[in-house]
Scaffold this motif. Structure first.
Motif, mmCIF file in Angstrom:
data_model
loop_
_atom_site.group_PDB
_atom_site.id
_atom_site.type_symbol
_atom_site.label_atom_id
_atom_site.label_comp_id
_atom_site.label_asym_id
_atom_site.label_seq_id
_atom_site.Cartn_x
_atom_site.Cartn_y
_atom_site.Cartn_z
ATOM 1 N N GLU A 190 0.077 71.134 -45.567
ATOM 2 C CA GLU A 190 0.326 71.709 -46.901
ATOM 3 C C GLU A 190 1.666 71.269 -47.487
ATOM 4 O O GLU A 190 1.839 71.269 -48.701
ATOM 5 C CB GLU A 190 0.268 73.241 -46.833
ATOM 6 C CG GLU A 190 -1.131 73.790 -46.593
ATOM 7 C CD GLU A 190 -1.138 75.286 -46.360
ATOM 8 O OE1 GLU A 190 -2.154 75.932 -46.648
ATOM 9 O OE2 GLU A 190 -0.124 75.830 -45.856
ATOM 10 N N THR A 191 2.606 70.916 -46.635
ATOM 11 C CA THR A 191 3.932 70.493 -47.119
ATOM 12 C C THR A 191 4.066 68.973 -47.151
ATOM 13 O O THR A 191 5.174 68.442 -47.267
ATOM 14 C CB THR A 191 5.045 71.094 -46.243
ATOM 15 O OG1 THR A 191 4.791 70.784 -44.866
ATOM 16 C CG2 THR A 191 5.117 72.602 -46.410
ATOM 17 N N LEU A 242 -9.972 71.160 -41.240
ATOM 18 C CA LEU A 242 -8.650 70.593 -41.511
ATOM 19 C C LEU A 242 -8.576 69.139 -41.030
ATOM 20 O O LEU A 242 -7.970 68.287 -41.704
ATOM 21 C CB LEU A 242 -7.569 71.435 -40.831
ATOM 22 C CG LEU A 242 -6.119 70.982 -41.068
ATOM 23 C CD1 LEU A 242 -5.790 70.929 -42.555
ATOM 24 C CD2 LEU A 242 -5.153 71.911 -40.337
ATOM 25 N N LYS A 294 5.784 77.764 -48.385
ATOM 26 C CA LYS A 294 5.219 76.983 -47.287
ATOM 27 C C LYS A 294 6.297 76.310 -46.429
ATOM 28 O O LYS A 294 6.152 76.197 -45.218
ATOM 29 C CB LYS A 294 4.269 75.920 -47.850
ATOM 30 C CG LYS A 294 3.137 76.485 -48.722
ATOM 31 C CD LYS A 294 2.160 77.319 -47.932
ATOM 32 C CE LYS A 294 1.078 77.934 -48.815
ATOM 33 N NZ LYS A 294 0.247 76.920 -49.485
ATOM 34 N N TRP A 315 0.982 65.267 -43.564
ATOM 35 C CA TRP A 315 -0.383 65.181 -43.042
ATOM 36 C C TRP A 315 -0.446 64.416 -41.721
ATOM 37 O O TRP A 315 -1.241 64.738 -40.840
ATOM 38 C CB TRP A 315 -1.298 64.531 -44.082
ATOM 39 C CG TRP A 315 -0.850 63.165 -44.523
ATOM 40 C CD1 TRP A 315 -0.052 62.865 -45.580
ATOM 41 C CD2 TRP A 315 -1.163 61.922 -43.886
ATOM 42 N NE1 TRP A 315 0.168 61.520 -45.670
ATOM 43 C CE2 TRP A 315 -0.516 60.910 -44.638
ATOM 44 C CE3 TRP A 315 -1.920 61.567 -42.778
ATOM 45 C CZ2 TRP A 315 -0.602 59.554 -44.292
ATOM 46 C CZ3 TRP A 315 -2.013 60.228 -42.440
ATOM 47 C CH2 TRP A 315 -1.362 59.232 -43.191
ATOM 48 N N LEU A 356 -1.610 73.255 -40.175
ATOM 49 C CA LEU A 356 -1.927 73.601 -41.562
ATOM 50 C C LEU A 356 -0.704 73.517 -42.465
ATOM 51 O O LEU A 356 -0.759 72.932 -43.557
ATOM 52 C CB LEU A 356 -2.531 75.009 -41.605
ATOM 53 C CG LEU A 356 -2.960 75.524 -42.981
ATOM 54 C CD1 LEU A 356 -4.000 74.600 -43.610
ATOM 55 C CD2 LEU A 356 -3.500 76.947 -42.870
ATOM 56 N N THR A 357 0.421 74.098 -42.038
ATOM 57 C CA THR A 357 1.606 74.095 -42.898
ATOM 58 C C THR A 357 2.236 72.703 -42.986
ATOM 59 O O THR A 357 2.792 72.338 -44.020
ATOM 60 C CB THR A 357 2.651 75.127 -42.420
ATOM 61 O OG1 THR A 357 2.848 74.995 -41.010
ATOM 62 C CG2 THR A 357 2.213 76.540 -42.736
ATOM 63 N N ARG A 396 4.267 82.214 -45.490
ATOM 64 C CA ARG A 396 3.143 81.421 -45.993
ATOM 65 C C ARG A 396 2.311 82.243 -46.966
ATOM 66 O O ARG A 396 1.866 81.747 -48.004
ATOM 67 C CB ARG A 396 2.273 80.932 -44.826
ATOM 68 C CG ARG A 396 1.163 80.003 -45.276
ATOM 69 C CD ARG A 396 0.387 79.405 -44.112
ATOM 70 N NE ARG A 396 -0.648 78.539 -44.642
ATOM 71 C CZ ARG A 396 -1.837 78.990 -45.054
ATOM 72 N NH1 ARG A 396 -2.141 80.269 -44.957
ATOM 73 N NH2 ARG A 396 -2.731 78.134 -45.559
#
Length: 284
Positions: free
Chosen positions: A246-247, A273, A211, A250, A242-243, A206
């Motif tokens: 980010e990818t 977040l 990611k 969601w 989080l990852t 990361r």
């Protein structure tokens, strides 16, 4: 003359006189052999704290002199009430490592290293002593030296996995991320129940901007935990959330994020977040 005065004081049982002579002897800057003899005489007379002080001064003067390191460690052990002859080498080495950890917590890295050094002299492949020494050098950003200690832990040692993980971290800090990544992958493959190598691999990838590879590592770590019927830690749950976010996942971020907030409702990172996830859901 000072050495003779110390010897005479010891013979007469004059401990203050012997200590004063030893301090004068050290201040005079005697040669390495004479200083070592003085340390040994003090230790033999039961003046362990004074022997430790003189040995550490010799270590500072003559660099990494193994004999001074050994004398300082033996003196510290006797100050702590340990008697080498009353136990096995392995048990005495374990006690020395415990003393080393105490010294490290007190902010005495020199004593930490000499205690770990003696432990490794007694038990050459002592994993706990190697990890302790490596941690000291890692903290002082001497990553190559730290890695040498971590690499010295044998594969059969119970601490081998932890040593391999620290070795990879030291490799990355030394500017060799590809080697660090390979070490983590090898460690994760070798220890199928280990979580830390996969989590560290995820953090490393990361940080490098990959990611999706990071997410794969975090997912693998979580799957291993579920296979052991254990729940992921707060740190791993947040990394997953989080990852995933980010990818583009969601919606998949919601479950691990909810687990974090259930355990720690005031977690600022998780709350921030969660707000982003809510906004994203509203845009969908």
């Amino acid at each position: 003359a000072t050495m003779r005065r110390m010897a005479l004081s010891l013979e007469r049982g004059d401990r203050p006189g012997a200590v004063a002579a030893a301090e004068a002897f050290a201040a005079a800057g005697p040669g390495q052999g004479m200083r070592l003899a003085a340390v040994q005489r003090l230790r033999a007379a039961g003046l362990f704290a004074e022997a430790e002080k003189l040995a550490l001064a010799g270590l500072a003067t003559y660099g990494e002199a193994a004999l001074f390191a050994e004398e300082a460690a033996l003196a510290r052990a006797r100050v702590a009430g340990l008697e080498p002859a009353a136990t096995t080498p392995r048990r005495f080495a374990a006690a020395l490592v415990d003393l080393g950890r105490q010294a490290d917590r007190r902010g005495s890295p020199a004593m930490t290293l000499v205690l770990a050094h003696l432990a490794q002299r007694l038990v050459p492949q002592d994993g706990a002593a190697a990890l302790l020494s490596g941690a000291v050098f890692e903290r002082f950003k001497q990553f190559d030296r730290a890695e040498r200690f971590y690499a010295a832990v044998p594969p059969g040692d119970a601490l081998f996995g932890q040593a391999a993980l620290r070795r990879a971290v030291a490799r990355e800090a030394a500017g060799a991320p590809a080697q660090a990544k390979a070490l983590l992958e090898q460690t994760a493959a070798r220890f199928p129940d280990a979580i830390a190598p996969l989590a560290a691999l995820g953090e490393m990838q990361r940080g490098a901007g990959d990611k999706r590879a990071a997410l794969a590592a975090f997912e693998a770590a979580a799957a291993r935990l579920r296979g052991l019927e254990l729940e992921p830690s707060r740190q791993l749950q947040f990394a997953l959330a989080l990852t995933r976010f980010e990818t583009g996942g969601w919606d998949a971020a919601a479950a691990p994020l909810a687990a974090v907030l259930e355990a720690q409702p005031d977690d600022a990172q998780a709350r921030a977040l969660a707000a982003l996830v809510t906004l994203r859901a509203g845009d969908a």
